[in-house]
Scaffold this motif. Structure first.
Motif, PDB file in Angstrom:
ATOM      1  N   SER A   1       0.835  -1.191   0.000  1.00  0.00           N
ATOM      2  CA  SER A   1       0.000   0.000   0.000  1.00  0.00           C
ATOM      3  C   SER A   1       0.873   1.246   0.000  1.00  0.00           C
ATOM      4  O   SER A   1       1.841   1.340   0.769  1.00  0.00           O
ATOM      5  N   VAL A   2       0.515   2.219  -0.843  1.00  0.00           N
ATOM      6  CA  VAL A   2       1.251   3.480  -0.880  1.00  0.00           C
ATOM      7  C   VAL A   2       1.072   4.238   0.428  1.00  0.00           C
ATOM      8  O   VAL A   2       2.027   4.787   0.987  1.00  0.00           O
ATOM      9  N   THR A   3      -0.148   4.284   0.940  1.00  0.00           N
ATOM     10  CA  THR A   3      -0.408   5.030   2.169  1.00  0.00           C
ATOM     11  C   THR A   3       0.284   4.407   3.376  1.00  0.00           C
ATOM     12  O   THR A   3       0.653   5.121   4.314  1.00  0.00           O
ATOM     13  N   GLU A   4       0.468   3.099   3.350  1.00  0.00           N
ATOM     14  CA  GLU A   4       1.149   2.435   4.467  1.00  0.00           C
ATOM     15  C   GLU A   4       2.657   2.369   4.274  1.00  0.00           C
ATOM     16  O   GLU A   4       3.380   1.936   5.172  1.00  0.00           O
ATOM     17  N   GLY A   5       3.137   2.797   3.110  1.00  0.00           N
ATOM     18  CA  GLY A   5       4.566   2.788   2.851  1.00  0.00           C
ATOM     19  C   GLY A   5       5.142   1.401   2.688  1.00  0.00           C
ATOM     20  O   GLY A   5       6.305   1.167   3.039  1.00  0.00           O
ATOM     21  N   THR A   6       4.360   0.468   2.141  1.00  0.00           N
ATOM     22  CA  THR A   6       4.810  -0.927   2.039  1.00  0.00           C
ATOM     23  C   THR A   6       4.967  -1.392   0.594  1.00  0.00           C
ATOM     24  O   THR A   6       4.992  -2.590   0.337  1.00  0.00           O
ATOM     25  N   THR A   7       5.071  -0.465  -0.347  1.00  0.00           N
ATOM     26  CA  THR A   7       5.206  -0.873  -1.743  1.00  0.00           C
ATOM     27  C   THR A   7       6.662  -1.127  -2.100  1.00  0.00           C
ATOM     28  O   THR A   7       7.583  -0.618  -1.459  1.00  0.00           O
ATOM     29  N   VAL A   8       6.856  -1.906  -3.149  1.00  0.00           N
ATOM     30  CA  VAL A   8       8.205  -2.199  -3.635  1.00  0.00           C
ATOM     31  C   VAL A   8       8.866  -0.942  -4.187  1.00  0.00           C
ATOM     32  O   VAL A   8      10.032  -0.648  -3.894  1.00  0.00           O
ATOM     33  N   CYS A   9       8.132  -0.189  -4.991  1.00  0.00           N
ATOM     34  CA  CYS A   9       8.738   0.934  -5.704  1.00  0.00           C
ATOM     35  C   CYS A   9       8.976   2.154  -4.817  1.00  0.00           C
ATOM     36  O   CYS A   9       9.972   2.849  -4.988  1.00  0.00           O
ATOM     37  N   ASP A  10       8.092   2.431  -3.887  1.00  0.00           N
ATOM     38  CA  ASP A  10       8.259   3.603  -3.014  1.00  0.00           C
ATOM     39  C   ASP A  10       8.939   3.201  -1.723  1.00  0.00           C
ATOM     40  O   ASP A  10       8.405   3.361  -0.627  1.00  0.00           O
ATOM     41  N   HIS A  11      10.159   2.669  -1.832  1.00  0.00           N
ATOM     42  CA  HIS A  11      10.904   2.255  -0.639  1.00  0.00           C
ATOM     43  C   HIS A  11      11.753   3.379  -0.075  1.00  0.00           C
ATOM     44  O   HIS A  11      12.218   3.298   1.058  1.00  0.00           O
ATOM     45  N   ASP A  12      11.971   4.446  -0.855  1.00  0.00           N
ATOM     46  CA  ASP A  12      12.759   5.580  -0.377  1.00  0.00           C
ATOM     47  C   ASP A  12      12.035   6.232   0.807  1.00  0.00           C
ATOM     48  O   ASP A  12      10.816   6.446   0.752  1.00  0.00           O
ATOM     49  N   PRO A  13      12.743   6.556   1.898  1.00  0.00           N
ATOM     50  CA  PRO A  13      12.085   7.200   3.053  1.00  0.00           C
ATOM     51  C   PRO A  13      11.330   8.466   2.663  1.00  0.00           C
ATOM     52  O   PRO A  13      10.264   8.755   3.229  1.00  0.00           O
ATOM     53  N   ALA A  14      11.854   9.242   1.697  1.00  0.00           N
ATOM     54  CA  ALA A  14      11.159  10.448   1.261  1.00  0.00           C
ATOM     55  C   ALA A  14       9.840  10.096   0.575  1.00  0.00           C
ATOM     56  O   ALA A  14       8.831  10.787   0.757  1.00  0.00           O
ATOM     57  N   ALA A  15       9.826   9.025  -0.207  1.00  0.00           N
ATOM     58  CA  ALA A  15       8.593   8.595  -0.866  1.00  0.00           C
ATOM     59  C   ALA A  15       7.577   8.109   0.152  1.00  0.00           C
ATOM     60  O   ALA A  15       6.373   8.358   0.017  1.00  0.00           O
TER      61      ALA A  15
ATOM     62  N   GLN B   1       6.080  11.233   1.855  1.00  0.00           N
ATOM     63  CA  GLN B   1       5.213  12.060   1.021  1.00  0.00           C
ATOM     64  C   GLN B   1       4.078  11.275   0.367  1.00  0.00           C
ATOM     65  O   GLN B   1       3.212  11.862  -0.278  1.00  0.00           O
ATOM     66  N   HIS B   2       4.092   9.946   0.489  1.00  0.00           N
ATOM     67  CA  HIS B   2       3.062   9.098  -0.115  1.00  0.00           C
ATOM     68  C   HIS B   2       2.995   9.286  -1.629  1.00  0.00           C
ATOM     69  O   HIS B   2       1.916   9.284  -2.233  1.00  0.00           O
ATOM     70  N   ARG B   3       4.162   9.466  -2.238  1.00  0.00           N
ATOM     71  CA  ARG B   3       4.235   9.558  -3.699  1.00  0.00           C
ATOM     72  C   ARG B   3       5.665   9.245  -4.122  1.00  0.00           C
ATOM     73  O   ARG B   3       6.616   9.389  -3.343  1.00  0.00           O
ATOM     74  N   SER B   4       5.822   8.826  -5.367  1.00  0.00           N
ATOM     75  CA  SER B   4       7.148   8.493  -5.874  1.00  0.00           C
ATOM     76  C   SER B   4       7.981   9.757  -6.040  1.00  0.00           C
ATOM     77  O   SER B   4       7.482  10.781  -6.513  1.00  0.00           O
TER      78      SER B   4
ATOM     79  N   ALA C   1      13.319  20.269  -3.207  1.00  0.00           N
ATOM     80  CA  ALA C   1      14.146  20.767  -2.108  1.00  0.00           C
ATOM     81  C   ALA C   1      13.821  20.044  -0.804  1.00  0.00           C
ATOM     82  O   ALA C   1      14.722  19.699  -0.025  1.00  0.00           O
ATOM     83  N   ASP C   2      12.538  19.797  -0.548  1.00  0.00           N
ATOM     84  CA  ASP C   2      12.142  19.076   0.672  1.00  0.00           C
ATOM     85  C   ASP C   2      12.748  17.678   0.699  1.00  0.00           C
ATOM     86  O   ASP C   2      13.219  17.211   1.738  1.00  0.00           O
ATOM     87  N   VAL C   3      12.722  17.009  -0.445  1.00  0.00           N
ATOM     88  CA  VAL C   3      13.295  15.664  -0.517  1.00  0.00           C
ATOM     89  C   VAL C   3      14.797  15.712  -0.277  1.00  0.00           C
ATOM     90  O   VAL C   3      15.355  14.900   0.470  1.00  0.00           O
TER      91      VAL C   3
END
Length: 706
Positions: free
Chosen positions: A59-73, A76-79, A480-482
């Motif tokens: 889940s993107v909202t739970e931060g458990t996806t393969v692709c959005d493993h970066d802490p910044a992603a 922010q709940h986005r790639s 800049a935030d990232v």
């Protein structure tokens, strides 16, 4: 990366072994492209789960996806970066390249398109319910021009979904070549339960409108494939077989002029199988695509180099398309192999054009760097997990840890080095000034910033010698935030301060002044007197010095000393008004007309001091005008935003030099704007144009500050 805890959507931890692909024909490199929030990462999860690459979709909202493993992603709940997620379907390896949709991360999108052979353009099925697509969506579509594209409509089973309206909006925005390949099948309650394939023979069992949609699909396939035999048989009333239509579809798709549309449900209950079949049967292989142009960097070598082919037995040519950093592994380079086979524990030549963060200030724009390195292990990454592999053949992608390379570097055979035509890279236009929170942390901040720009080609780091500020150039506020978040994740804390723009001063008028340096304190004294006429010079002329001394009033050997003293004081600068900081003095005409010397007490140092004093005296006599840097700004924008952008440039004291419409809905604007007015221009331009404009800027001239 290795050894992360197992989470939903994450591949198992440890060091799994990945079976290397042996034939480029069995590879598909596909970029997932679309606006932010369209569901690209969720779609990737559904495909990975369907093929067994992961236990279940994250889940993107739970931060458990393969692709959005970066802490910044995750935050922010986005790639926020490019991620590779390979899967296998019917013996075909599909390398999914998940790209960010937000405009600040356009550099990551371009990197994904560089590595891919085709794109899946992902849209939510609700976007077209108002009859038109968002302007930013159309801009993203145009960004992908030049490679085969198919369209995926996500969340077709949600309450706001309107598949038919979104298909119509796609056809209006992208052209009549965008046609449905499947239609949703719904139950009595209107719930989407599956898909009806339009390539299959019409038997009356499809949803309403299926026969008309099938006829439109066949006509587009035949037209775009330019298959005369299929056309004659179709016009003659022959019943075309599914296999024949599928072959025509692949031909049309590879030509880049045909864009099939596939709807999928939000959770992937319907659509993944059909989408995977499309990817594996119709999308191009690396053999079908033309690699970037190559050249031999050696002066004596042939230019250009022989054309490359996706041949595993050919000479090695691979490119670093993305870099990342891991606290345990270090730098990790994502590499696309165009020719040959990359193997572990092999020597490679690393070369390419030096990017701005790595280049010395005095280096030219075409400076090259070249070195030979030995790579260790290579891996097939699945998000954050590195799976060791034995080889990476032409057309495939892999990860190489601890390789001293940056995005755009080319790996080739040390005996036959190769450079590739560089890919497009956006220019960062938002400056932020960073400073160490504590003086003792300055070295740690410098190391952290160096690591940051080495792994993010969208950043540029500058040290302004005049303002003595460290300036990090970013693409926008989200970028800049990232960047700052990654610094904090690395244990580096910085403070932000207002960016200062360097200024200059120049004489406001003409006048004759005397620089007098006379000191007597026992023994040898210091004696030098010079009379100098100062006047404003031509813009960009710097210092124009001449001597008109007659009769040896200033001995010949001391004339260069006067010039040296004047030049040194001009570089040290003078304040434009009392209480203001000193700024370098430019565009000065100085004529030495008279002076006095002493046979014992005169010296080189004394006349240098007298020359400097003459400059200070001239500031009071002639006055000083304050100059500010003016940049030339080039903006490409949609015609409907022209008025707003021109008004904004006028409010920034800008002077519009030209507006050139291209006749296809875009206008190129060229203007000169004071640099101090451009500090937030990147952010405001994105707001004014809904993120659809593209801008560059360069120094134009110095002008009097109004």
């Amino acid at each position: 990366m290795v050894g992360v805890a197992v989470k939903a959507g994450r591949a198992p931890a440890g060091t799994p072994v990945h079976t290397a692909v042996g034939d480029p024909v069995l590879v598909r490199n596909v970029a997932l492209v679309g606006p932010t929030g369209a569901g690209k990462t969720t779609l990737a999860e559904a495909l990975l789960a369907r093929t067994g690459a992961i236990p279940r979709a994250g889940s993107v909202t739970e931060g458990t996806t393969v692709c959005d493993h970066d802490p910044a992603a995750v935050r922010q709940h986005r790639s926020v970066g490019l991620t590779l997620a390979p899967l296998q379907w019917r013996d075909i390896t599909v390398n999914l390249l998940d790209t960010p949709g937000y405009g600040d991360f356009r550099g990551e999108l371009l990197a994904g398109l560089r590595a891919a052979d085709a794109a899946l353009f992902v849209l939510p099925a609700s976007e077209g319910r108002d009859g038109a697509l968002e302007p930013g969506t159309v801009t993203l579509w145009e960004e992908c021009a030049g490679i085969p594209r198919a369209i995926v409509l996500t969340r077709c089973d949600t309450a706001r979904a309107d598949v038919e309206a979104t298909v119509a909006a796609c056809r209006d925005a992208f052209g009549p070549d965008a046609v449905p390949l499947h239609l949703p099948v719904r139950d009595a309650d209107g719930t989407m339960t599956g898909l009806h394939g339009l390539l299959d023979a019409a038997d009356g069992s499809g949803p309403a409108g299926a026969d008309e949609a099938r006829a439109a699909l066949i006509e587009q396939i035949i037209e775009q494939a330019e298959d005369e035999d299929l056309l004659e048989r179709y016009l003659g009333g022959d019943d075309l077989r599914t296999a024949e239509l599928a072959a025509g579809l692949r031909t049309a798709l590879l030509r880049g002029s045909f864009h099939p549309i596939v709807p999928v449900t939000a959770a992937g209950a319907a659509g993944p199988d059909e989408l995977l079949e499309l990817l594996t049967s119709a999308f191009p292989t690396p053999v079908d695509r033309t690699p970037p142009a190559a050249s031999d960097p050696r002066p004596s070598g042939p230019d250009p180099a022989p054309p490359m082919a996706a041949d595993p037995d050919g000479p090695l040519v691979a490119e670093v398309v993305h870099t990342g950093a891991d606290p345990y592994v270090g730098r990790i380079c994502l590499v696309r192999v165009y020719s040959g086979t990359l193997r572990p524990d092999s020597a490679v030549h690393v070369g390419g054009a030096v990017p701005a963060p790595r280049r010395s200030p005095e280096a030219g724009p075409d400076e090259q760097h070249d070195s030979d390195e030995r790579i260790g292990r290579i891996h097939s990454p699945l998000g954050a997990v590195l799976r060791e592999t034995t080889a990476c053949v032409a057309g495939d992608l892999c990860a190489v840890p601890r390789l001293e390379a940056v995005v755009g570097d080319v790996l080739s055979d040390p005996a036959h080095p190769v450079h590739l035509t560089p890919g497009a890279r956006p220019e960062p236009l938002l400056p932020i000034a960073v400073t160490a929170r504590d003086r003792a942390d300055e070295d740690a901040v410098a190391r952290g910033l160096a690591r940051l720009v080495a792994t993010d080609p969208g950043l540029r780091l500058e040290r302004d010698p005049e303002t003595r500020q460290t300036v990090l150039w970013c693409a926008g506020e989200a970028h800049a935030d990232v960047a700052l978040g990654r610094l904090r994740d690395g244990g580096v804390e910085v403070d932000l301060e207002e960016v200062r723009v360097p200024l200059r001063v120049t004489p406001a008028g003409s006048g004759r002044v005397t620089g007098r340096h006379v000191k007597q304190s026992g023994g040898h004294g210091q004696y030098a007197v010079c009379q100098v006429e100062f006047a404003p010079g031509e813009p960009g002329s710097g210092l124009v010095f001449s001597s008109e001394v007659v009769g040896g009033a200033v001995p010949t050997q001391y004339v260069p000393s006067v010039e040296k003293g004047i030049r040194a004081q001009l570089e040290r600068g003078l304040p434009a008004a009392e209480g203001e900081p000193a700024h370098p003095v430019v565009d000065v005409v100085a004529r030495l007309v008279d002076g006095k010397a002493h046979s014992v007490d005169s010296s080189d140092a004394a006349f240098q001091t007298a020359g400097a004093l003459a400059v200070r005296a001239a500031a009071e006599t002639c006055g000083l005008r304050l100059l500010e840097p003016v940049d030339e700004v080039r903006i490409r924008l949609r015609d409907e935003h022209l008025g707003a952008v021109l008004g904004d440039l006028s409010a920034r004291r800008g002077k519009v030099l030209s507006t050139e419409p291209d006749g296809a809905g875009h206008t190129d604007v060229r203007a000169e704007v004071p640099r101090i007015e451009l500090l937030r221009h990147a952010v405001d331009l994105r707001s004014l144009t809904a993120g659809t404009a593209e801008a560059t800027r360069s120094f134009a001239r110095w002008a009097q500050r109004s």
